[in-house]
Design an enzyme around this catalytic site. Structure first.
Site, short mmCIF file in Angstrom:
data_model
loop_
_atom_site.label_atom_id
_atom_site.label_comp_id
_atom_site.label_asym_id
_atom_site.label_seq_id
_atom_site.Cartn_x
_atom_site.Cartn_y
_atom_site.Cartn_z
N ARG A 83 6.55 2.99 8.14
CA ARG A 83 7.90 2.51 7.54
C ARG A 83 8.93 3.09 8.78
O ARG A 83 8.96 4.16 9.28
CB ARG A 83 8.07 3.63 6.22
N VAL A 129 0.72 -1.23 0.15
CA VAL A 129 -0.10 -0.04 0.19
C VAL A 129 0.83 1.33 0.17
O VAL A 129 0.49 2.23 -0.53
CB VAL A 129 -1.01 0.24 1.14
N GLY A 130 2.06 1.11 0.60
CA GLY A 130 3.06 2.28 0.64
C GLY A 130 3.69 2.31 -0.95
O GLY A 130 3.81 1.28 -1.34
N HIS A 144 8.70 -6.83 9.88
CA HIS A 144 7.99 -6.42 8.97
C HIS A 144 7.05 -7.29 8.59
O HIS A 144 6.70 -7.59 7.37
CB HIS A 144 8.54 -5.79 7.78
N ILE A 145 6.07 -7.73 9.48
CA ILE A 145 5.12 -8.88 9.27
C ILE A 145 3.61 -8.23 9.34
O ILE A 145 2.67 -9.03 9.62
CB ILE A 145 4.99 -9.93 10.04
N GLY A 146 3.70 -6.81 9.21
CA GLY A 146 2.37 -6.13 9.48
C GLY A 146 1.07 -6.70 8.79
O GLY A 146 0.06 -6.95 9.39
N GLY A 182 -5.27 7.44 8.41
CA GLY A 182 -6.09 6.71 7.07
C GLY A 182 -6.96 5.60 7.59
O GLY A 182 -7.24 5.53 8.79
#
Lengths: 354, 354
Positions: free
Chosen positions: B270, B88-89, B319-321, B171
Site C-alpha cells: 500500500r 486482500v487488504g 496499482h495493477i499488482g 506472508g
C-alpha cells in the site's frame, strides 16, 4: 640487455580495441606488454579509424557494430591472427572470409546467459501484464481519471492451466530462461503443468532421446517441433536463435498469423529475425496480447515514431539484454583474455569453432 | 403458493455492489434470488450513491476506494450482516467499528498471490535493469545517439554473490515472491547462495524454530530481523505488509538512509507505507539503484509531474499488482460467494478473523 630487449620486442604485437572496455580490462591490456591502440570512448569509432589502425595488427577487439569482413581483414594485412568480439553473437562476421584467411575468432558465451535470461523474463512479464499501457496511464497524468477497477489492464496469467512456453532456438540462454519461467507457472507436478516446445536448426538422429533428457532435466514435457507448430502452440514465444540466412525475417506475417491471439512474442536475439512491419500490423489488429523486444531491425536508428515504439502493446528496449554489471564485466575480461591468447598463439578461453 | 412466495421473499435480502464485477460474478449475483443494487460501471460510485443505496442492505460488495466506516454502517442500518471486499487488504475498513456492530467481513486472500508475486518480480527486474531510463532512450528518440556500448545502462545482477533478499512483511505473497526470485540467483547449493531476511509484526516465542522451518522450505538461510537490519542488509527490499498505524510512513528518510547504495526498493503493498518525499530525495541523491512502485501515497491522484513519476530510476505502475485475468476473475467470484454466504448466514469461503 640488447638481446633481451629484442626478444621482448619480437613478442610485442599490435592490438586494436574498438571501444572502452572498462578499467579492469583496459588495465589488463595495457600491462600485457603489447602495443595497444584503443578507441577509448563509449561511441563507436568511424570505419575509417578502424581500417587505418588495424593495419599491421595481430589482434582486434570488436563490438556488434563493427563489421568483420574482407575489407577489415585486408586493411589489417597478413599480421592478423585473431578477432575477439565482445558478444556471443557473431552475425557481424563474414565467417567464410575469416575462415579462408585462417583467422581465429574469440567470443563471449555463457557469461551473459543469466543477464539475457533475466531480460527475457522481464519482457515476458512486461508484455503479459500490459506494462506499456500501464506506464502511459501514469506518465501521461491519466491515473486520476483511470482509477482502480476490477478488470482494468488485466492480462493473461503465467499460471494459466497447461501453459506452453516456446523457444525459437534452444541453446543455453533458452535453458536458463525456461528454468526461471517455471518458477512462475503451475507446479511441475500439477495436472495442469506447463510444457515446452522448441525449434532447433540441428537435425539429430537421436532426437527422441534428447527430448527425453530435456523433459527429465526441466521436469516438464519438452519437445522439438517445426516452426509452424511452435507458432501455433506457444502462449509465450521467445526468440533466442542466431541470426543467419535461415532465421532472417523468419517471424513474418505468415508466422505471426499462426500465433494464438493472447500469446506474447519476445525477441532477445537479433532484430532482423522479426519482420517489424508484420509485427506492427499484427499488434494493431489485436492479434497477439503483446510483444517485448530487446532488439529490433535497424537498431540503433529507431526514431520515436517507429510504429513498434508507438504501440503501447510493444515494449522496445535499447538492446540491454546482457547489461548487468557482472555480465558486462565478465564479457570485457573474456574479450581481452581471448585477444591476448590469440596474438600469443595460445589456447583461448572461448574460441568459436569455425 | 402464497406461503411459498412469502418464504422466498423472507429469505430475499438486499445486496449493494459498488462496481461492475464482470459477467460471471454479476450473473451469479443476479440469479441468487436476492435484490441486487449494483453500480455497474468501471468507475467508483459517488459516496452519496453508496450511502443512499446501502440503506436496508444485508450485504455490500466494496473495493479499496470505498471507506467502510461508521458513516457507511449507520447508513446501512441494523439489516447489515456482511461487507465483502474485492481485495486482500482491508485498510479501508474501520475494523473497530465493524467489530463493534458484529458485522462479518469477507476478503479475497490467496487467489491473487501469484499475480502480485509476478508483479513484485517484474518491478525488481525493471528497477535493477534500469528499464525506466532504457525506455526513455527509445521513446524520446535518443537511441540513434545512444548506440550500444559495453557499460551503457548496466545495473546490478541478481546473480551477485551472497545476494540478500529482504521482505517487509512475510506472508503468503512474500513466500511466492521469494520462490520466484530464487530462480534468478546463484544456486541454493552454491557457496555464494542468497539469503533472506524479513520483518514480522508478530513476536513469537518459537521464532528460531519458525526460521529453521523457512530455511528448510526455501533452501536458503531465512531469518526474522528488526526493521533497521532489514534496511541495512537487503540488496532487494520488497514491501508486502499490511497498511496500519505501525507501518504507515515506516519507510521514511531514516529507513532509506540505512539502505545500501545499490539496493532496489519495491512496494507492492500500500502506498502510504513509503514516504514519497523521502524516496524522491534518496533517488535524486543517487542513494539506491532504483525503486519499483505498484502503489503510491495519494493514488490515483498522481499527476504526471509527481517527482517519483518524473524520476526515471523509479517505476510507477497504476496499482495493477493483481491484474491478471485469472486472479481478478477469482477475486470477483470469491467476493460474490462471500457476500451470498454472509447474507444467508452461512460459512463464508474467506472470512476475515476479527
Amino acid at each position: 640487455m640488447g638481446g633481451l630487449s629484442q626478444t621482448k620486442s619480437a613478442g610485442k604485437r599490435k592490438i586494436v580495441v574498438c571501444r572502452d572496455l572498462g578499467k579492469d580490462a583496459m588495465t589488463m591490456l595495457n600491462s600485457s606488454g603489447h602495443e595497444i591502440v584503443a578507441w577509448e570512448r563509449d561511441t563507436p569509432p568511424s570505419r575509417e579509424w578502424v581500417l587505418r589502425n588495424v593495419n599491421g595488427a595481430s589482434g582486434v577487439c570488436v563490438m556488434m557494430a563493427d563489421a568483420v569482413n574482407d575489407e577489415l581483414l585486408e586493411a589489417a594485412g597478413p599480421s592478423l591472427k585473431i578477432v575477439s568480439t565482445f558478444s556471443v553473437g557473431y552475425d557481424h562476421f563474414d565467417i567464410a572470409a575469416v575462415k579462408a584467411k585462417g583467422i581465429r575468432v574469440g567470443y563471449t558465451p555463457n557469461v551473459l546467459n543469466d543477464s539475457v535470461a533475466d531480460t527475457a523474463v522481464l519482457l515476458v512479464l512486461m508484455a503479459m501484464r500490459r506494462v506499456g499501457e500501464a506506464l502511459q496511464v501514469v506518465q501521461e497524468g491519466r491515473w486520476p481519471q483511470t482509477p482502480w477497477s476490477p478488470f482494468l489492464l488485466t492480462g493473461p496469467a503465467l499460471t494459466r492451466p497447461s501453459l506452453t512456453i516456446g523457444f525459437l532456438g534452444f541453446g543455453r540462454i533458452s535453458h536458463c530462461t525456461l528454468e526461471r519461467l517455471l518458477a512462475f507457472t503451475q507446479p511441475r507436478d500439477s495436472p495442469h503443468h506447463p510444457s515446452c516446445v522448441y525449434t532447433s536448426s540441428r537435425i539429430r538422429s537421436n532426437q527422441q532421446e534428447i527430448d527425453n533428457e530435456y523433459t527429465a532435466r526441466f521436469g516438464v514435457p519438452t519437445r522439438r517441433v517445426e516452426a509452424d507448430v511452435l507458432a501455433r502452440e506457444s502462449d509465450v514465444l521467445i526468440i533466442l536463435c542466431s541470426l543467419n540466412e535461415d532465421t532472417k525475417g523468419m517471424v513474418n506475417e505468415t508466422f505471426l498469423e499462426k500465433m494464438k491471439r493472447d500469446a506474447v512474442l519476445i525477441n532477445v536475439a537479433r532484430g532482423p529475425i522479426v519482420d517489424s512491419v508484420a509485427l506492427a500490423a499484427a499488434l494493431e489488429k489485436g492479434h497477439l496480447c503483446g510483444a517485448g523486444l530487446d532488439v529490433i531491425d535497424g537498431e540503433p536508428n529507431i526514431p520515436a515514431n517507429h510504429p513498434l515504439v508507438l504501440n503501447p502493446r510493444c515494449i522496445v528496449l535499447p538492446h540491454i539484454g546482457s547489461a548487468s554489471d557482472m555480465s558486462r564485466g565478465s564479457m570485457a575480461d573474456l574479450c581481452v583474455r581471448n585477444v591476448l591468447a590469440g596474438v600469443e598463439g595460445k589456447e583461448m578461453p572461448a574460441e568459436l569453432g569455425l
